[in-house]
Enzyme design. Structure first.
Site, mmCIF file in Angstrom:
data_model
loop_
_atom_site.group_PDB
_atom_site.id
_atom_site.type_symbol
_atom_site.label_atom_id
_atom_site.label_comp_id
_atom_site.label_asym_id
_atom_site.label_seq_id
_atom_site.Cartn_x
_atom_site.Cartn_y
_atom_site.Cartn_z
ATOM 1 N N GLN A 69 0.849 -1.199 0.000
ATOM 2 C CA GLN A 69 0.000 0.000 0.000
ATOM 3 C C GLN A 69 0.884 1.249 0.000
ATOM 4 O O GLN A 69 0.382 2.359 -0.072
ATOM 5 C CB GLN A 69 -0.874 0.019 1.262
ATOM 6 C CG GLN A 69 -1.817 -1.166 1.371
ATOM 7 C CD GLN A 69 -2.455 -1.242 2.754
ATOM 8 O OE1 GLN A 69 -3.389 -0.500 3.057
ATOM 9 N NE2 GLN A 69 -1.970 -2.137 3.588
ATOM 10 N N HIS A 125 -1.356 1.585 -4.341
ATOM 11 C CA HIS A 125 -1.680 3.009 -4.229
ATOM 12 C C HIS A 125 -0.755 3.898 -5.052
ATOM 13 O O HIS A 125 -0.645 5.094 -4.795
ATOM 14 C CB HIS A 125 -1.664 3.424 -2.749
ATOM 15 C CG HIS A 125 -2.741 2.758 -1.939
ATOM 16 N ND1 HIS A 125 -2.740 2.670 -0.573
ATOM 17 C CD2 HIS A 125 -3.874 2.115 -2.338
ATOM 18 C CE1 HIS A 125 -3.817 2.019 -0.153
ATOM 19 N NE2 HIS A 125 -4.514 1.660 -1.206
ATOM 20 N N CYS A 145 4.246 21.339 -15.761
ATOM 21 C CA CYS A 145 4.942 20.690 -16.880
ATOM 22 C C CYS A 145 5.496 21.776 -17.813
ATOM 23 O O CYS A 145 5.091 22.941 -17.733
ATOM 24 C CB CYS A 145 3.914 19.830 -17.610
ATOM 25 S SG CYS A 145 4.535 18.891 -18.998
ATOM 26 N N ASN A 200 2.892 -7.197 13.203
ATOM 27 C CA ASN A 200 2.530 -5.793 13.441
ATOM 28 C C ASN A 200 2.834 -5.420 14.887
ATOM 29 O O ASN A 200 3.046 -6.297 15.725
ATOM 30 C CB ASN A 200 1.023 -5.605 13.154
ATOM 31 C CG ASN A 200 0.711 -4.261 12.522
ATOM 32 O OD1 ASN A 200 1.163 -3.983 11.414
ATOM 33 N ND2 ASN A 200 -0.043 -3.418 13.206
#
Ligand code: NAD
Length: 245
Positions: free
Chosen positions: A105, A123, A152, A215
């Site tokens: 993620q 992600h 840009c 965790n």
């Protein structure tokens, strides 16, 4: 050796199709704060009257682009961060053919920097940035070296290729992640609060019986049986690698 570590070690050794799903906690040992730990970004004073979730949303990006970039540059970009033991062990496992899929993620690119080749970035990545007008791709330097709203050469606004709240995940990456999880005989989930969907829902596709959570706190709310290894993911993975034959 701690019993949960020795159990995890033997399971990893026996696994034929291992997949790993990681979150922001995989990179905290590299000095990048996560969102929901005690020291995480969500616990900090953002200096704004709105939540980080709101700032990191599609609506906010388009309505308050300059404020978005102020927060993004200050809180999300750690260009000097280096891979930690978790990234390195996973890259080694990929090289050994032990790891079938590395799903993350995270947007920091540290798995790639550690040498992993096949990373499913659910992600997106802060290293990819796209001009909203001409579609030209830009590196992270375009964001770091500009001030205010990065533009840009064509004058268009540059947007990071990261999935903001309110945006869908890249279809193909998600499909590959689902397929890998379905085919896995072992799934290690690490460094994630399992709060962000659809990433957190990937566990529901797992059909094996070898589910592991590494965790600092037990964040698994699945009713399935799983092995919980409490600890820092980098330290735990390194201890496995050290003790592996
Ligand atoms: P989260 O912040 O919601 O949860 C992180 C979890 O990891 C917590 O449960 C915490 O206790 C645990 N943790 C922290 N350090 C750990 C460690 N060293 N070892 C083991 N566990 C540790 O993160 P999330 O679930 O990934 O969801 C947040 C979203 O934020 C994701 O979508 C991600 O894209 C994004 N994010 C990414 C980065 C990054 O790219 N490095 C950083 C912050 C947030």
């Amino acid at each position: 050796m701690h019993p949960s570590i020795s159990t995890l070690r033997s399971r990893v050794e026996k696994s034929q199709r291992l997949v790993f799903l990681g979150g922001a906690g995989v990179s905290t040992e590299s000095g990048i704060p996560d969102f929901r730990s005690a020291q995480g970004l969500y616990s900090e004073e953002s200096g704004l009257s709105i939540s980080p979730e709101e700032i990191l949303s599609r609506d906010f990006f388009f309505e308050n682009t300059e404020a978005f970039y102020k927060f993004y540059r200050e809180k999300m970009l750690y260009p000097k961060a280096e891979p930690n033991d978790a990234h390195r062990v996973l890259a080694t496992w990929e090289g050994e053919g032990r790891l079938r899929a590395l799903i993350t993620q995270n947007i920091d690119g540290l798995h790639t920097k550690a040498g992993s080749r096949n990373v499913l970035e659910l992600h997106g990545s802060l290293h990819r940035n796209i001009c909203l007008s001409c579609g030209k791709h830009h590196g992270l330097d375009s964001i770091l070296e500009s001030q205010g709203i990065p533009r840009c050469v064509c004058g268009g606004i540059i947007k990071p290729d990261v999935v903001l709240y309110q945006e869908p995940l890249p279809t193909q990456v998600l499909a590959q992640a689902v397929a890998a999880v379905k085919a896995a005989d072992m799934m290690i989930i690490a460094g994630t609060s399992l709060n962000v969907y659809p990433a957190a829902g990937l566990v529901e596709y797992f059909r094996g019986d070898n589910l592991v959570l590494i965790n600092l706190t037990d964040t698994m709310n699945s009713r399935r049986k799983y092995l919980y290894v409490e600890g820092k993911v980098g330290q735990v993975l390194l201890s496995l690698a050290r003790t592996a034959p």
